[in-house]
Write an enzyme that holds these catalytic residues in place. Structure first.
Site, short mmCIF file in Angstrom:
data_model
loop_
_atom_site.label_atom_id
_atom_site.label_comp_id
_atom_site.label_asym_id
_atom_site.label_seq_id
_atom_site.Cartn_x
_atom_site.Cartn_y
_atom_site.Cartn_z
N GLU A 25 0.86 -1.35 -0.02
CA GLU A 25 -0.03 0.07 0.07
C GLU A 25 0.94 1.35 0.09
OE1 GLU A 25 -3.14 -0.32 3.06
OE2 GLU A 25 -3.84 -1.83 1.95
N GLU A 81 -10.63 -6.05 8.84
CA GLU A 81 -9.83 -4.88 8.84
C GLU A 81 -8.83 -5.01 7.78
OE1 GLU A 81 -7.47 -1.72 9.74
OE2 GLU A 81 -9.58 -2.06 10.34
N VAL A 85 -2.27 -11.93 1.52
CA VAL A 85 -1.76 -13.21 1.27
C VAL A 85 -0.31 -12.95 0.71
CG1 VAL A 85 -1.79 -15.07 -0.34
CG2 VAL A 85 -3.87 -14.17 0.46
N GLY A 91 -2.84 -15.82 -6.07
CA GLY A 91 -3.04 -16.59 -7.09
C GLY A 91 -3.19 -18.23 -6.82
N GLY A 93 -5.33 -19.21 -4.50
CA GLY A 93 -6.45 -19.63 -4.00
C GLY A 93 -7.03 -19.09 -2.54
N GLY A 95 -6.42 -16.34 -1.03
CA GLY A 95 -7.24 -15.10 -0.74
C GLY A 95 -8.80 -15.42 -0.83
N ASN A 122 -6.64 0.03 -6.14
CA ASN A 122 -6.62 -1.66 -6.25
C ASN A 122 -7.88 -2.09 -7.07
OD1 ASN A 122 -6.07 -4.11 -5.57
ND2 ASN A 122 -6.01 -3.99 -3.44
N TYR A 129 -14.29 -8.04 -5.63
CA TYR A 129 -15.39 -7.87 -4.62
C TYR A 129 -16.81 -7.59 -5.30
CZ TYR A 129 -11.65 -7.04 -1.10
OH TYR A 129 -10.54 -7.18 -0.41
#
Length: 159
Positions: A25, A81, A85, A91, A93, A95, A122, A129
């Site tokens: 981030e 919060e 990963v 990649g 799986g 996450g 992002n 999502y």
């Protein structure tokens, strides 16, 4: 890979993942939380957070850190919060498995809402999502007051 509740023994790996997220981030020096903080705050008689971890080959490769909140409109909610990963395990799986576990936990607990924040740049996460059925709120802004702001506010109150 297995998904399980996090333990106090997982906190060194969780802290490493938190630091990795800060790098991702673009805030590498922003992490102030310590291992002692995580151990105390997550595993006291009144824990402030809970975790699920993704484990592969006896190593923690991901974490979902969450806590319960209360909405005056909805009642009990979950705040996710962070979901992190390890970069070299993305990649796999992990996450999706952690995300699914949080949704299942919310369903099991009967919460009326699960919420989290995502950075506007992002786009990979935002797309994921939205495809999962989550709604990205466009007209709400995140409001925060950091430690310096709190001290400044209190000093003004005490004048």
């Amino acid at each position: 890979m297995i998904i399980r509740k996090g333990t106090i023994q997982d906190m060194p790996a969780v802290l490493a993942l938190i630091k990795e997220l800060a790098e991702f981030e673009k805030e590498p020096n922003a992490v102030e939380v310590t291992l002692s903080d995580l151990e105390r705050d997550g595993f006291s008689n009144t824990p402030l957070f809970q975790t699920f971890v993704a484990e592969q080959d006896n190593a923690v490769i991901g974490v979902a850190l969450y806590y319960y909140r209360y909405s005056t409109w909805k009642g009990k909610t979950i705040h996710l919060e962070d979901l992190v990963v390890k970069e070299d395990k993305r990649g796999t799986g992990a996450g999706f498995a952690l995300y699914s576990q949080i949704i299942q936990q919310g369903h099991k607990e009967g919460v009326k809402r699960i919420e989290w924040n995502v950075l506007d740049w992002n786009t990979h996460a935002i797309t994921f999502y939205e495809k999962s059925g989550a709604k990205i709120l466009q007209d709400w802004k995140v409001v925060q007051m950091n430690k310096e702001g709190i001290v400044h506010f209190i000093s003004k109150l005490n004048k």
